[in-house]
Design an enzyme around this catalytic site. Structure first.
Site, PDB file in Angstrom:
ATOM      1  N   ASP A   1       0.820  -1.214   0.000  1.00 16.43           N
ATOM      2  CA  ASP A   1       0.000   0.000   0.000  1.00 16.43           C
ATOM      3  C   ASP A   1       0.849   1.257   0.000  1.00 16.43           C
ATOM      4  OD1 ASP A   1       0.795  -0.688   2.679  1.00 16.43           O
ATOM      5  OD2 ASP A   1      -0.694   0.719   3.458  1.00 16.43           O
TER       6      ASP A   1
ATOM      7  N   GLU B   1      -0.058  -1.099   5.654  1.00 13.29           N
ATOM      8  CA  GLU B   1       1.013  -0.671   6.549  1.00 13.29           C
ATOM      9  C   GLU B   1       0.888   0.808   6.900  1.00 13.29           C
ATOM     10  OE1 GLU B   1       4.956   0.954   7.756  1.00 13.29           O
ATOM     11  OE2 GLU B   1       3.730   1.495   6.019  1.00 13.29           O
TER      12      GLU B   1
END
Length: 354
Positions: free
Chosen positions: A73, A127
């Protein structure tokens, strides 16, 4: 049909392909699909998936196992995609944090079929958001065997230098109360927003420490990161909340860090919002020292929090090592020198072969 990743592309070109498939936190599904499909086509890997986390492993019977991990991400796109390559610099969201590292990991997974240690490659989701959504944390809770290893490398941006350990982080709310009243009759009330003044003054006067842990210097910080309060334009507010973030050196536990914050705000109501532990560098362990010797350079402390802390909690020593200047992470002008991507791949390939 979804995007097809070409793991035969040079790592900088693969980085561009990964970045151009936007994957802000919570929207990693299409990229995880592409990563899974690409890795399942690699004959020497066993591939598993949990949510939008993809784990690929060799099973060569080696006496040791290492993990290479990177998150899929990014923070939200800010008009900085598609990527563009200018004079050896790749511009765009994710080029630094951290699809350059992911590209290197994918290249190694596909093109190093016989490493001297077995390798687990982990490409995980969420994350960049609150800790309880983190894909690596979810796997650690639900499938800890997938992460069993003797050493781990988080391919977070570190300008192709080893960054050991990481600071811990916690957020608290300092809750302030007052008495609501009509603002025309303000003397009938007690303004909770005004009561935040002394809290902000304590923060302004606070002197954060720099602490040496296992030979590396970790700089702490205590800062207001948000303030909220108010009911209407003609009402004296009876509530106010100051959100404070503490970045603490890895010599402290989360409980010790919270105790310190409560001492700073003695006399106030302090409410814990979110916390994640730090990780000591562990560079004195032979496996970590061997990694440093293999990739070269002078190790330094990791300023921000990273998932090395999750591996540390599992008893797996871990370091940060990847392409990109960490000071450009999340910036609208995020960019990476493609030579750093190539350097990381070359050094890690050599390390895996020794």
């Amino acid at each position: 049909m979804g995007t097809v990743l070409d793991l035969d592309l040079p790592a900088p070109a693969l980085t561009a392909q990964l970045c151009d498939l936007a994957s802000p936190s919570g929207e990693e599904g299409p990229l995880a699909d592409a990563v899974e499909a690409a890795l399942r086509a690699v004959g020497h890997l066993t591939v598993d998936r949990d949510g939008d986390t993809v784990v690929a492993r060799t099973a060569l019977g080696r006496p040791s196992r290492v993990v290479l991990a990177g998150h899929l991400d990014t923070v939200p796109v800010a008009g900085n995609l598609p990527t563009r390559l200018v004079d050896g610099v790749l511009w765009g969201r994710g080029t630094v944090d951290m699809k350059g590292g992911v590209a290197v990991g994918l290249r190694l997974a596909a093109h190093v079929p016989a490493p001297t240690s077995d390798v687990t490659f982990v490409f995980y989701d969420n994350e960049e958001v609150e800790a309880d959504r983190n894909g690596l944390g979810r796997v650690a809770r639900q499938q800890p065997g997938w992460l069993a290893a003797d050493f781990a490398v988080l391919m977070e941006p570190s300008s192709a230098a080893v960054e050991g350990g990481c600071n811990g982080t916690l957020r608290v709310a300092v809750d302030l109360t007052g008495t609501a009243a009509h603002s025309a009759r303000w003397w009938m009330g007690r303004n909770a927003i005004h009561a935040a003044g002394p809290v902000l003054q304590r923060l302004a006067e606070y002197q954060p420490a720099t602490l040496t842990v296992d030979g590396l210097d970790y700089r702490e910080g205590l800062n207001a990161v948000g303030i909220s309060g108010g009911i209407a334009g003609n009402v004296i507010p009876d509530r106010c909340e100051v959100t404070v973030n503490y970045r603490f050196a890895p010599d402290k536990s989360e409980a010790q860090a919270l105790d310190h914050v409560r001492q700073v705000f003695d006399g106030y109501d302090v409410r814990l919002l979110d916390t994640a532990p730090g990780a000591r560098p562990g560079l004195d362990r032979p496996v970590a020292a061997a990694f440093v010797a293999a990739v070269g350079g002078q190790p330094r402390a990791k300023v921000g929090w990273t998932d090395v802390a999750r591996f540390d909690a599992l008893g797996v020593p871990a370091v940060n090592y990847g392409p990109g200047d960490p000071q450009l992470a999340h910036a609208d002008d995020e960019r990476v020198d493609v030579a750093e991507i190539e350097t990381c791949e070359t050094r890690l390939r050599a390390w895996l072969a020794t």
